[in-house]
Design a protein around this motif. Structure first.
Motif, PDB file in Angstrom:
ATOM      1  N   MET A   1       0.853  -1.167   0.000  1.00  0.00           N
ATOM      2  CA  MET A   1       0.000   0.000   0.000  1.00  0.00           C
ATOM      3  C   MET A   1       0.904   1.237   0.000  1.00  0.00           C
ATOM      4  SD  MET A   1      -2.891   1.246   2.714  1.00  0.00           S
ATOM      5  CE  MET A   1      -3.912  -0.162   2.498  1.00  0.00           C
ATOM      6  N   THR A   2       0.675   2.076  -0.954  1.00  0.00           N
ATOM      7  CA  THR A   2       1.489   3.292  -1.059  1.00  0.00           C
ATOM      8  C   THR A   2       0.971   4.356  -0.100  1.00  0.00           C
ATOM      9  OG1 THR A   2       0.114   4.226  -2.789  1.00  0.00           O
ATOM     10  CG2 THR A   2       1.888   2.776  -3.493  1.00  0.00           C
ATOM     11  N   PRO A   3       1.835   5.286   0.274  1.00  0.00           N
ATOM     12  CA  PRO A   3       1.387   6.357   1.173  1.00  0.00           C
ATOM     13  C   PRO A   3       0.237   7.183   0.577  1.00  0.00           C
ATOM     14  CG  PRO A   3       3.777   6.315   1.063  1.00  0.00           C
ATOM     15  CD  PRO A   3       3.274   5.354   0.042  1.00  0.00           C
ATOM     16  N   LEU A   4       0.233   7.373  -0.727  1.00  0.00           N
ATOM     17  CA  LEU A   4      -0.843   8.145  -1.345  1.00  0.00           C
ATOM     18  C   LEU A   4      -2.178   7.415  -1.221  1.00  0.00           C
ATOM     19  CD1 LEU A   4      -1.617  10.652  -2.902  1.00  0.00           C
ATOM     20  CD2 LEU A   4      -1.101   9.436  -5.023  1.00  0.00           C
ATOM     21  N   LEU A   5      -2.193   6.116  -1.395  1.00  0.00           N
ATOM     22  CA  LEU A   5      -3.412   5.329  -1.254  1.00  0.00           C
ATOM     23  C   LEU A   5      -3.901   5.346   0.192  1.00  0.00           C
ATOM     24  CD1 LEU A   5      -5.492   3.464  -2.550  1.00  0.00           C
ATOM     25  CD2 LEU A   5      -3.955   1.549  -2.055  1.00  0.00           C
ATOM     26  N   ALA A   6      -2.974   5.244   1.138  1.00  0.00           N
ATOM     27  CA  ALA A   6      -3.338   5.295   2.559  1.00  0.00           C
ATOM     28  C   ALA A   6      -3.949   6.658   2.905  1.00  0.00           C
ATOM     29  CB  ALA A   6      -2.130   5.013   3.427  1.00  0.00           C
ATOM     30  N   GLN A   7      -3.397   7.731   2.360  1.00  0.00           N
ATOM     31  CA  GLN A   7      -3.943   9.064   2.610  1.00  0.00           C
ATOM     32  C   GLN A   7      -5.336   9.203   2.022  1.00  0.00           C
ATOM     33  OE1 GLN A   7      -1.094  11.777   0.998  1.00  0.00           O
ATOM     34  NE2 GLN A   7       0.242  11.710   2.808  1.00  0.00           N
ATOM     35  N   ARG A   8      -5.540   8.671   0.820  1.00  0.00           N
ATOM     36  CA  ARG A   8      -6.866   8.749   0.192  1.00  0.00           C
ATOM     37  C   ARG A   8      -7.900   7.963   0.995  1.00  0.00           C
ATOM     38  NH1 ARG A   8      -5.751   8.335  -6.317  1.00  0.00           N
ATOM     39  NH2 ARG A   8      -4.838  10.420  -6.520  1.00  0.00           N
ATOM     40  N   ILE A   9      -7.516   6.780   1.477  1.00  0.00           N
ATOM     41  CA  ILE A   9      -8.439   5.975   2.283  1.00  0.00           C
ATOM     42  C   ILE A   9      -8.768   6.700   3.582  1.00  0.00           C
ATOM     43  CG2 ILE A   9      -8.652   3.831   3.598  1.00  0.00           C
ATOM     44  CD1 ILE A   9      -7.099   2.464   1.327  1.00  0.00           C
ATOM     45  N   ALA A  10      -7.768   7.271   4.219  1.00  0.00           N
ATOM     46  CA  ALA A  10      -7.996   8.010   5.462  1.00  0.00           C
ATOM     47  C   ALA A  10      -8.884   9.221   5.211  1.00  0.00           C
ATOM     48  CB  ALA A  10      -6.664   8.440   6.061  1.00  0.00           C
ATOM     49  N   LEU A  11      -8.653   9.922   4.131  1.00  0.00           N
ATOM     50  CA  LEU A  11      -9.483  11.070   3.791  1.00  0.00           C
ATOM     51  C   LEU A  11     -10.923  10.657   3.525  1.00  0.00           C
ATOM     52  CD1 LEU A  11      -9.421  14.125   3.255  1.00  0.00           C
ATOM     53  CD2 LEU A  11      -8.979  13.596   0.856  1.00  0.00           C
ATOM     54  N   LEU A  12     -11.118   9.533   2.857  1.00  0.00           N
ATOM     55  CA  LEU A  12     -12.459   9.028   2.589  1.00  0.00           C
ATOM     56  C   LEU A  12     -13.170   8.645   3.891  1.00  0.00           C
ATOM     57  CD1 LEU A  12     -14.470   8.262   0.358  1.00  0.00           C
ATOM     58  CD2 LEU A  12     -13.469   5.976   0.388  1.00  0.00           C
ATOM     59  N   VAL A  13     -12.453   8.019   4.797  1.00  0.00           N
ATOM     60  CA  VAL A  13     -13.041   7.650   6.090  1.00  0.00           C
ATOM     61  C   VAL A  13     -13.430   8.895   6.875  1.00  0.00           C
ATOM     62  CG1 VAL A  13     -12.512   6.603   8.334  1.00  0.00           C
ATOM     63  CG2 VAL A  13     -11.933   5.401   6.227  1.00  0.00           C
ATOM     64  N   VAL A  14     -12.574   9.897   6.891  1.00  0.00           N
ATOM     65  CA  VAL A  14     -12.879  11.141   7.598  1.00  0.00           C
ATOM     66  C   VAL A  14     -14.076  11.832   6.956  1.00  0.00           C
ATOM     67  CG1 VAL A  14     -12.009  13.475   8.074  1.00  0.00           C
ATOM     68  CG2 VAL A  14     -10.569  11.480   8.512  1.00  0.00           C
ATOM     69  N   PHE A  15     -14.132  11.863   5.642  1.00  0.00           N
ATOM     70  CA  PHE A  15     -15.244  12.505   4.942  1.00  0.00           C
ATOM     71  C   PHE A  15     -16.565  11.800   5.254  1.00  0.00           C
ATOM     72  CE2 PHE A  15     -17.944  12.861   1.123  1.00  0.00           C
ATOM     73  CZ  PHE A  15     -18.150  14.227   1.153  1.00  0.00           C
ATOM     74  N   ILE A  16     -16.563  10.470   5.221  1.00  0.00           N
ATOM     75  CA  ILE A  16     -17.784   9.721   5.522  1.00  0.00           C
ATOM     76  C   ILE A  16     -18.201   9.932   6.973  1.00  0.00           C
ATOM     77  CG2 ILE A  16     -18.718   7.382   5.745  1.00  0.00           C
ATOM     78  CD1 ILE A  16     -17.118   6.651   3.230  1.00  0.00           C
ATOM     79  N   SER A  17     -17.247   9.975   7.877  1.00  0.00           N
ATOM     80  CA  SER A  17     -17.556  10.207   9.289  1.00  0.00           C
ATOM     81  C   SER A  17     -18.179  11.591   9.496  1.00  0.00           C
ATOM     82  CB  SER A  17     -16.296  10.080  10.135  1.00  0.00           C
ATOM     83  OG  SER A  17     -15.776   8.788  10.031  1.00  0.00           O
ATOM     84  N   LEU A  18     -17.620  12.595   8.856  1.00  0.00           N
ATOM     85  CA  LEU A  18     -18.185  13.946   8.979  1.00  0.00           C
ATOM     86  C   LEU A  18     -19.580  14.026   8.369  1.00  0.00           C
ATOM     87  CD1 LEU A  18     -15.080  16.195   8.244  1.00  0.00           C
ATOM     88  CD2 LEU A  18     -16.229  15.825  10.432  1.00  0.00           C
ATOM     89  N   LEU A  19     -19.787  13.343   7.263  1.00  0.00           N
ATOM     90  CA  LEU A  19     -21.107  13.324   6.638  1.00  0.00           C
ATOM     91  C   LEU A  19     -22.132  12.655   7.556  1.00  0.00           C
ATOM     92  CD1 LEU A  19     -22.670  14.035   4.071  1.00  0.00           C
ATOM     93  CD2 LEU A  19     -22.087  11.771   3.210  1.00  0.00           C
ATOM     94  N   MET A  20     -21.759  11.542   8.174  1.00  0.00           N
ATOM     95  CA  MET A  20     -22.665  10.860   9.106  1.00  0.00           C
ATOM     96  C   MET A  20     -22.957  11.739  10.320  1.00  0.00           C
ATOM     97  SD  MET A  20     -23.567   8.031   7.785  1.00  0.00           S
ATOM     98  CE  MET A  20     -24.226   7.173   9.184  1.00  0.00           C
TER      99      MET A  20
END
Length: 66
Positions: A1-20
């Motif tokens: 897993m590349t650092p860029l992919l890990a950052q995108r996944i983390a950003l997606l999780v944060v975005f979904i959490s804020l939306l919820m």
């Protein structure tokens, strides 16, 4: 897993959490508004009953037990 992919996944999780969180806050606000409306209606009904009742206390009032 590349650092860029890990950052995108983390950003997606944060975005979904804020939306919820935003959606839950909206639902809580709607619920509180509904409860306040029902409280206003109940209070208005009690005022109408108190105005019609010829005695000192409205019909919903109960004497205290000894």
């Amino acid at each position: 897993m590349t650092p860029l992919l890990a950052q995108r996944i983390a950003l997606l999780v944060v975005f979904i959490s804020l939306l919820m969180l935003l959606l839950m806050g909206d639902l809580l606000w709607l619920q509180r508004r509904g409860v306040a409306e029902s409280d206003r209606q109940r209070e208005a009904e009690q005022q109408r009953l108190a105005a019609r009742w010829p005695g000192r206390f409205p019909p919903t009032w109960k004497f205290p037990r000894r």
